[in-house]
Design a protein around this motif. Structure first.
Motif, PDB file in Angstrom:
ATOM      1  N   LEU A 264     -49.496  -4.934  15.291  1.00 37.49           N
ATOM      2  CA  LEU A 264     -48.472  -5.197  13.938  1.00 37.49           C
ATOM      3  C   LEU A 264     -49.363  -5.186  12.344  1.00 37.49           C
ATOM      4  N   MET A 265     -50.104  -6.321  12.088  1.00 39.25           N
ATOM      5  CA  MET A 265     -51.198  -7.242  11.310  1.00 39.25           C
ATOM      6  C   MET A 265     -52.195  -5.978  10.460  1.00 39.25           C
ATOM      7  N   LEU A 266     -52.964  -5.183  11.418  1.00 35.83           N
ATOM      8  CA  LEU A 266     -53.774  -3.844  11.551  1.00 35.83           C
ATOM      9  C   LEU A 266     -53.009  -3.137  10.202  1.00 35.83           C
ATOM     10  N   ARG A 267     -51.098  -2.573  11.193  1.00 36.74           N
ATOM     11  CA  ARG A 267     -49.971  -1.843  10.183  1.00 36.74           C
ATOM     12  C   ARG A 267     -49.863  -2.218   8.797  1.00 36.74           C
ATOM     13  N   LEU A 268     -50.171  -3.345   8.641  1.00 39.39           N
ATOM     14  CA  LEU A 268     -49.937  -3.725   7.086  1.00 39.39           C
ATOM     15  C   LEU A 268     -50.780  -3.627   6.572  1.00 39.39           C
ATOM     16  N   ALA A 269     -52.132  -4.168   6.836  1.00 36.61           N
ATOM     17  CA  ALA A 269     -53.691  -4.053   6.396  1.00 36.61           C
ATOM     18  C   ALA A 269     -53.895  -2.572   6.167  1.00 36.61           C
ATOM     19  N   ALA A 270     -53.496  -2.115   6.686  1.00 36.11           N
ATOM     20  CA  ALA A 270     -53.552   0.069   6.307  1.00 36.11           C
ATOM     21  C   ALA A 270     -52.478  -0.167   5.537  1.00 36.11           C
ATOM     22  N   TRP A 271     -52.017  -0.372   5.215  1.00 32.86           N
ATOM     23  CA  TRP A 271     -50.670  -0.336   4.237  1.00 32.86           C
ATOM     24  C   TRP A 271     -51.244  -0.698   2.683  1.00 32.86           C
ATOM     25  N   LEU A 272     -51.072  -2.299   2.949  1.00 32.16           N
ATOM     26  CA  LEU A 272     -51.998  -3.063   1.748  1.00 32.16           C
ATOM     27  C   LEU A 272     -53.136  -2.034   1.043  1.00 32.16           C
ATOM     28  N   CYS A 273     -54.413  -1.088   2.182  1.00 27.57           N
ATOM     29  CA  CYS A 273     -55.349  -0.562   1.385  1.00 27.57           C
ATOM     30  C   CYS A 273     -54.715   0.997   0.761  1.00 27.57           C
ATOM     31  N   HIS A 274     -52.901   1.596   0.866  1.00 27.06           N
ATOM     32  CA  HIS A 274     -53.012   2.669   0.473  1.00 27.06           C
ATOM     33  C   HIS A 274     -51.510   2.100  -0.400  1.00 27.06           C
ATOM     34  N   ALA A 275     -51.401   0.836  -0.455  1.00 30.23           N
ATOM     35  CA  ALA A 275     -49.848   0.603  -1.080  1.00 30.23           C
ATOM     36  C   ALA A 275     -49.948   1.043  -2.543  1.00 30.23           C
ATOM     37  N   ASP A 276     -48.275   1.620  -2.365  1.00 28.58           N
ATOM     38  CA  ASP A 276     -48.242   2.524  -3.115  1.00 28.58           C
ATOM     39  C   ASP A 276     -46.351   2.063  -3.109  1.00 28.58           C
ATOM     40  N   GLU A 277     -46.109   2.490  -4.561  1.00 29.90           N
ATOM     41  CA  GLU A 277     -44.041   2.370  -4.266  1.00 29.90           C
ATOM     42  C   GLU A 277     -43.455   3.575  -3.289  1.00 29.90           C
ATOM     43  N   ARG A 278     -43.611   4.215  -3.354  1.00 32.00           N
ATOM     44  CA  ARG A 278     -43.447   5.233  -1.943  1.00 32.00           C
ATOM     45  C   ARG A 278     -44.122   5.630  -1.145  1.00 32.00           C
ATOM     46  N   LEU A 279     -45.158   4.297  -0.241  1.00 34.87           N
ATOM     47  CA  LEU A 279     -45.518   4.171   1.167  1.00 34.87           C
ATOM     48  C   LEU A 279     -44.295   3.607   2.312  1.00 34.87           C
ATOM     49  N   GLN A 280     -44.225   4.836   2.974  1.00 40.25           N
ATOM     50  CA  GLN A 280     -43.089   3.564   3.421  1.00 40.25           C
ATOM     51  C   GLN A 280     -43.843   3.847   5.706  1.00 40.25           C
ATOM     52  N   PHE A 281     -43.259   2.997   5.755  1.00 43.69           N
ATOM     53  CA  PHE A 281     -43.859   3.042   7.786  1.00 43.69           C
ATOM     54  C   PHE A 281     -42.099   3.686   7.649  1.00 43.69           C
ATOM     55  N   THR A 282     -42.667   4.588   9.243  1.00 44.22           N
ATOM     56  CA  THR A 282     -41.925   5.526   9.596  1.00 44.22           C
ATOM     57  C   THR A 282     -41.798   4.863  11.252  1.00 44.22           C
ATOM     58  N   ARG A 283     -40.887   5.542  11.889  1.00 44.34           N
ATOM     59  CA  ARG A 283     -40.149   5.364  13.098  1.00 44.34           C
ATOM     60  C   ARG A 283     -41.743   5.049  13.798  1.00 44.34           C
ATOM     61  N   GLY A 284     -43.062   5.329  13.827  1.00 47.97           N
ATOM     62  CA  GLY A 284     -43.711   4.770  14.690  1.00 47.97           C
ATOM     63  C   GLY A 284     -44.047   5.273  16.074  1.00 47.97           C
ATOM     64  N   LEU A 285     -44.028   4.180  16.981  1.00 44.16           N
ATOM     65  CA  LEU A 285     -44.387   4.480  18.043  1.00 44.16           C
ATOM     66  C   LEU A 285     -43.213   4.886  18.578  1.00 44.16           C
ATOM     67  N   CYS A 286     -42.110   4.847  18.085  1.00 49.51           N
ATOM     68  CA  CYS A 286     -40.509   6.401  18.696  1.00 49.51           C
ATOM     69  C   CYS A 286     -40.925   7.291  18.388  1.00 49.51           C
ATOM     70  N   ALA A 287     -41.893   7.698  17.686  1.00 52.60           N
ATOM     71  CA  ALA A 287     -42.002   9.522  17.154  1.00 52.60           C
ATOM     72  C   ALA A 287     -42.896   9.706  17.525  1.00 52.60           C
TER      73      ALA A 287
END
Length: 184
Positions: free
Chosen positions: A40-63
């Motif tokens: 979970l924290m690596l997912r947050l860190a990856a989001w921060l490395c690419h931070a953008d107002e249009r960047l979204q988490f997806t269904r991830g493990l479920c898709a």
């Protein structure tokens, strides 16, 4: 009875000096029952490395047909596809055909090193794929910041991610296993 996701909230202040991106935001992260707090924290860190107002988490493990994180353009085309872990090379190849930029954040020293040695040559053919690795020691420090309610300051400069939460500070240096010139 199925287990429910654990909800984490993060209030973020972001300063990406590499891309000249500065903003504050709040994120809600759902930790799937099978997901570790480390992931979970690596997912947050990856989001921060690419931070953008249009960047979204997806269904991830479920898709199966979506990455962990993506940025879509105005026409719902995928501009940025971000994966975590050690996915199948076919998945990364499919992602590279669907997205302008593909990023993989690999972790878990023992497994990741073997995985990279087995897939490096084939992945080198994907011209829009960047592969970053975060070692176990840094990942442990990142995980120590995890809390159900987080207030984090994030700074990105020269590819290094600095995170601060109250009296804790973490500096993350990703190892670039494969790098291409692409937008974050």
């Amino acid at each position: 009875m199925a287990l429910k996701a654990t909800i984490y909230k993060a209030n973020l202040s972001i300063a990406d000096l590499d891309r000249q991106v500065y903003f504050d935001t709040s994120l809600t992260l759902a930790r799937h029952p099978s997901e570790t707090e480390t992931r979970l924290m690596l997912r947050l860190a990856a989001w921060l490395c690419h931070a953008d107002e249009r960047l979204q988490f997806t269904r991830g493990l479920c898709a199966d047909d979506e990455p962990e994180i993506w940025r879509l353009n105005d026409h719902q085309g995928i501009e940025c596809w971000i994966e975590l872990g050690l996915p199948d090379e076919k998945r990364l190849k499919k992602a590279s055909h669907r997205s302008a930029a593909v990023w993989l954040y690999a972790y878990s020293a023992r497994a990741a090193t073997v995985w990279w040695q087995q897939h490096r040559d084939k992945l080198a053919q994907l011209s829009n794929l960047t592969v970053r690795y975060l070692d176990d020691e840094q990942l442990e420090k990142l995980t120590a910041l995890a809390a159900r309610n987080m207030n984090l300051q994030a700074t990105v400069q020269d590819g290094v991610l600095w995170l601060s939460a109250e009296d804790q500070h973490v500096e993350l240096h990703f190892t670039e296993w494969q790098q291409v010139n692409q937008p974050a």
